[in-house]
Write an enzyme that holds these catalytic residues in place. Structure first.
Site, PDB file in Angstrom:
ATOM      1  N   HIS A  98      -1.882  -2.621  -6.891  1.00 48.21           N
ATOM      2  CA  HIS A  98      -2.484  -2.317  -5.591  1.00 48.21           C
ATOM      3  C   HIS A  98      -4.002  -2.430  -5.668  1.00 48.21           C
ATOM      4  CE1 HIS A  98      -3.207   0.875  -2.270  1.00 48.21           C
ATOM      5  NE2 HIS A  98      -3.216  -0.344  -1.761  1.00 48.21           N
ATOM      6  N   ASN A 140      -3.341   6.034  -1.265  1.00 50.70           N
ATOM      7  CA  ASN A 140      -3.097   6.191   0.169  1.00 50.70           C
ATOM      8  C   ASN A 140      -2.491   7.538   0.537  1.00 50.70           C
ATOM      9  OD1 ASN A 140      -4.304   3.884   1.021  1.00 50.70           O
ATOM     10  ND2 ASN A 140      -2.521   2.639   0.524  1.00 50.70           N
ATOM     11  N   GLU A 194      -4.703   0.123  -8.598  1.00 49.15           N
ATOM     12  CA  GLU A 194      -3.694   1.153  -8.828  1.00 49.15           C
ATOM     13  C   GLU A 194      -2.428   0.439  -9.308  1.00 49.15           C
ATOM     14  OE1 GLU A 194      -2.600   3.088  -5.135  1.00 49.15           O
ATOM     15  OE2 GLU A 194      -2.422   5.033  -6.119  1.00 49.15           O
ATOM     16  N   SER A 222       0.822  -1.201   0.000  1.00 51.78           N
ATOM     17  CA  SER A 222       0.000   0.000   0.000  1.00 51.78           C
ATOM     18  C   SER A 222       0.855   1.250   0.000  1.00 51.78           C
ATOM     19  CB  SER A 222      -0.970   0.003   1.176  1.00 51.78           C
ATOM     20  OG  SER A 222      -0.529  -0.781   2.222  1.00 51.78           O
TER      21      SER A 222
HETATM   22  N1  CAA Z   1     -16.053  -9.402   0.235  1.00 52.18           N
HETATM   23  C1  CAA Z   1     -16.873  -9.606  -0.819  1.00 52.18           C
HETATM   24  N2  CAA Z   1     -18.012  -8.927  -1.019  1.00 52.18           N
HETATM   25  C2  CAA Z   1     -18.335  -8.013  -0.103  1.00 52.18           C
HETATM   26  C3  CAA Z   1     -17.554  -7.751   1.022  1.00 52.18           C
HETATM   27  C4  CAA Z   1     -16.346  -8.501   1.188  1.00 52.18           C
HETATM   28  N3  CAA Z   1     -15.530  -8.313   2.222  1.00 52.18           N
HETATM   29  N4  CAA Z   1     -18.145  -6.762   1.758  1.00 52.18           N
HETATM   30  C5  CAA Z   1     -19.266  -6.427   1.100  1.00 52.18           C
HETATM   31  N5  CAA Z   1     -19.388  -7.177  -0.017  1.00 52.18           N
HETATM   32  C6  CAA Z   1     -20.461  -7.109  -1.010  1.00 52.18           C
HETATM   33  C7  CAA Z   1     -21.789  -7.510  -0.418  1.00 52.18           C
HETATM   34  O1  CAA Z   1     -21.969  -8.896  -0.452  1.00 52.18           O
HETATM   35  C8  CAA Z   1     -22.774  -6.768  -1.316  1.00 52.18           C
HETATM   36  O2  CAA Z   1     -22.919  -7.485  -2.525  1.00 52.18           O
HETATM   37  P1  CAA Z   1     -24.311  -7.429  -3.364  1.00 52.18           P
HETATM   38  O3  CAA Z   1     -24.424  -6.047  -3.918  1.00 52.18           O
HETATM   39  O4  CAA Z   1     -24.097  -8.467  -4.407  1.00 52.18           O
HETATM   40  O5  CAA Z   1     -25.398  -7.784  -2.393  1.00 52.18           O
HETATM   41  C9  CAA Z   1     -22.025  -5.466  -1.662  1.00 52.18           C
HETATM   42  O6  CAA Z   1     -20.628  -5.744  -1.422  1.00 52.18           O
HETATM   43  C10 CAA Z   1     -22.446  -4.315  -0.786  1.00 52.18           C
HETATM   44  O7  CAA Z   1     -22.281  -4.704   0.564  1.00 52.18           O
HETATM   45  P2  CAA Z   1     -23.278  -4.351   1.752  1.00 52.18           P
HETATM   46  O8  CAA Z   1     -24.658  -4.158   1.193  1.00 52.18           O
HETATM   47  O9  CAA Z   1     -23.092  -5.352   2.835  1.00 52.18           O
HETATM   48  O10 CAA Z   1     -22.737  -3.001   2.376  1.00 52.18           O
HETATM   49  P3  CAA Z   1     -22.393  -1.628   1.704  1.00 52.18           P
HETATM   50  O11 CAA Z   1     -23.322  -1.266   0.604  1.00 52.18           O
HETATM   51  O12 CAA Z   1     -22.212  -0.698   2.838  1.00 52.18           O
HETATM   52  O13 CAA Z   1     -20.948  -1.870   1.018  1.00 52.18           O
HETATM   53  C11 CAA Z   1     -18.633  -1.708   1.159  1.00 52.18           C
HETATM   54  C12 CAA Z   1     -19.865  -2.330   1.747  1.00 52.18           C
HETATM   55  C13 CAA Z   1     -18.449  -2.160  -0.287  1.00 52.18           C
HETATM   56  C14 CAA Z   1     -17.450  -2.171   1.999  1.00 52.18           C
HETATM   57  C15 CAA Z   1     -18.800  -0.138   1.208  1.00 52.18           C
HETATM   58  O14 CAA Z   1     -19.077   0.263   2.512  1.00 52.18           O
HETATM   59  C16 CAA Z   1     -17.589   0.604   0.727  1.00 52.18           C
HETATM   60  O15 CAA Z   1     -17.382   0.785  -0.470  1.00 52.18           O
HETATM   61  N6  CAA Z   1     -16.738   1.079   1.686  1.00 52.18           N
HETATM   62  C17 CAA Z   1     -15.522   1.791   1.370  1.00 52.18           C
HETATM   63  C18 CAA Z   1     -14.449   0.808   1.036  1.00 52.18           C
HETATM   64  C19 CAA Z   1     -13.155   1.474   0.707  1.00 52.18           C
HETATM   65  O16 CAA Z   1     -12.991   2.686   0.768  1.00 52.18           O
HETATM   66  N7  CAA Z   1     -12.155   0.658   0.362  1.00 52.18           N
HETATM   67  C20 CAA Z   1     -10.840   1.118   0.080  1.00 52.18           C
HETATM   68  C21 CAA Z   1     -10.012   0.972   1.286  1.00 52.18           C
HETATM   69  S1  CAA Z   1      -8.380   1.532   1.009  1.00 52.18           S
HETATM   70  C22 CAA Z   1      -7.576   0.193   0.452  1.00 52.18           C
HETATM   71  O17 CAA Z   1      -8.052  -0.902   0.387  1.00 52.18           O
HETATM   72  C23 CAA Z   1      -6.191   0.433   0.044  1.00 52.18           C
HETATM   73  C24 CAA Z   1      -5.163   0.388   1.082  1.00 52.18           C
HETATM   74  O18 CAA Z   1      -4.027   0.145   0.709  1.00 52.18           O
HETATM   75  C25 CAA Z   1      -5.381   0.721   2.474  1.00 52.18           C
END
Ligand code: CAA
Length: 283
Positions: free
Chosen positions: A140, A190, A152, A119
């Protein structure tokens, strides 16, 4: 370059997600970790997500079984000799990644590309551990990998155009949208995201708001899908701290200093969702 066999180092939350999307795109996948229990846990997570997809009518049982059959667990890095392309998604510690790249360089065939899901650790620094720096690149993925569209892609200074093109095409094959970032600390994602999360921790530290109010402001006021403290818990507070340290070390600019409260949580072992407790509690 044709990629048939894809290796993933690390079966944790990023590694098993990457293995899942690679297998879904039709590749044979080798998912490696240091202990069988970690590999089994990763396979179980993938199985659970696919089972939910079947329940939702998004895939059939034979499709699920075929996808799972394409993922082979491994606890020996030597198994990566069969891979055309490897993504390392081990823990965000430089020394661990360096050793993995030195080992992969010995094990993998000379044409194989070695990518890292780091990351924030500089790609050029990782590439310099190998005798094939032109074939080392950052790939990434975002968490949760099966859901998030972005990959990324970070070429280091010595990364060849051919390696960049192959990696770009692979991200597209996975159904993702690639974006290119140059090799500076934190890349794009990040460099922008983590200072915001760190600032949310400062708001908690300074008593500007409760954890709930801080997250509500960003969710409802800025339309973020989740609040910054919940997102930090999802990423892992140890990973957040490691990224802030890399930004701070890389730029020597005080605006990247990690919040003492973030460090305190990490030292207490409150790492977020994966340990059941971070800024919030999880069952
Ligand atoms: N694995 C697989 N599928 C998942 C999942 C997981 N861990 N978590 C959620 N899902 C799926 C659900 O099954 C659901 O699928 P369907 O549409 O088919 O039903 C869909 O995603 C939406 O999930 P929820 O309805 O349970 O909840 P939500 O609408 O709140 O979405 C979320 C959950 C996708 C996590 C959303 O909250 C989100 O986009 N959050 C922000 C995530 C983010 O910013 N990620 C980047 C982090 S930074 C990074 O990763 C880089 C780094 O280096 C730090």
């Amino acid at each position: 370059m044709e990629i048939k066999t894809f290796g993933v180092i690390g079966a944790g939350q990023m590694g098993n997600g990457i293995a899942q999307v690679a297998a879904a795109s039709g590749l044979d996948v080798i998912m490696n970790d240091v202990k069988q229990e970690f590999v089994d846990k990763g396979l179980k997570t993938i199985g659970g997500i696919l089972a939910r997809n079947v329940e939702k009518g998004k895939m059939t049982v034979p499709e699920k079984d075929a996808l799972l059959a394409r993922i082979k667990g491994s606890i020996s890095l030597k198994d990566m000799a069969a891979a055309d392309f490897v993504v390392e998604a081990a823990t965000e510690k430089q020394d661990i990644k360096f050793q993995i790249f030195r080992d992969l360089d010995q094990i993998c065939r000379p044409g194989a590309i070695l990518a890292t899901n780091t990351s924030s650790i500089p790609i050029g620094r990782i590439a310099a551990q190998t005798r094939r720096p032109d074939k080392v690149i950052g790939m990434h993925f975002m968490n949760p990998v099966p859901v998030m569209k972005l990959v990324e892609i970070i070429p280091g200074l010595p990364t060849s155009e051919a390696t960049l093109n192959t990696t770009w095409a692979l991200a597209e094959k996975f159904g993702k949208t690639p974006a290119k970032a140059n090799d500076y600390p934190g890349f794009i994602a990040n460099r922008i995201l983590l200072p915001m999360l760190n600032e949310a921790v400062y708001c908690l530290y300074h008593g500007v708001g409760t954890r709930e109010d801080i997250d509500t402001v960003m969710k409802l006021g800025m339309n973020h899908p989740m609040g910054p403290l919940a997102l930090a818990d999802l990423i892992g507070l140890d990973t957040c701290l490691a990224i802030m340290e890399t930004l701070y070390d890389g730029f020597k600019d005080s605006k990247y200093r990690p919040c003492p409260l973030l460090r305190k949580y990490v030292e207490a072992g409150w790492l977020g969702r994966k340990t059941g407790r971070g800024f919030f509690e999880y069952k």
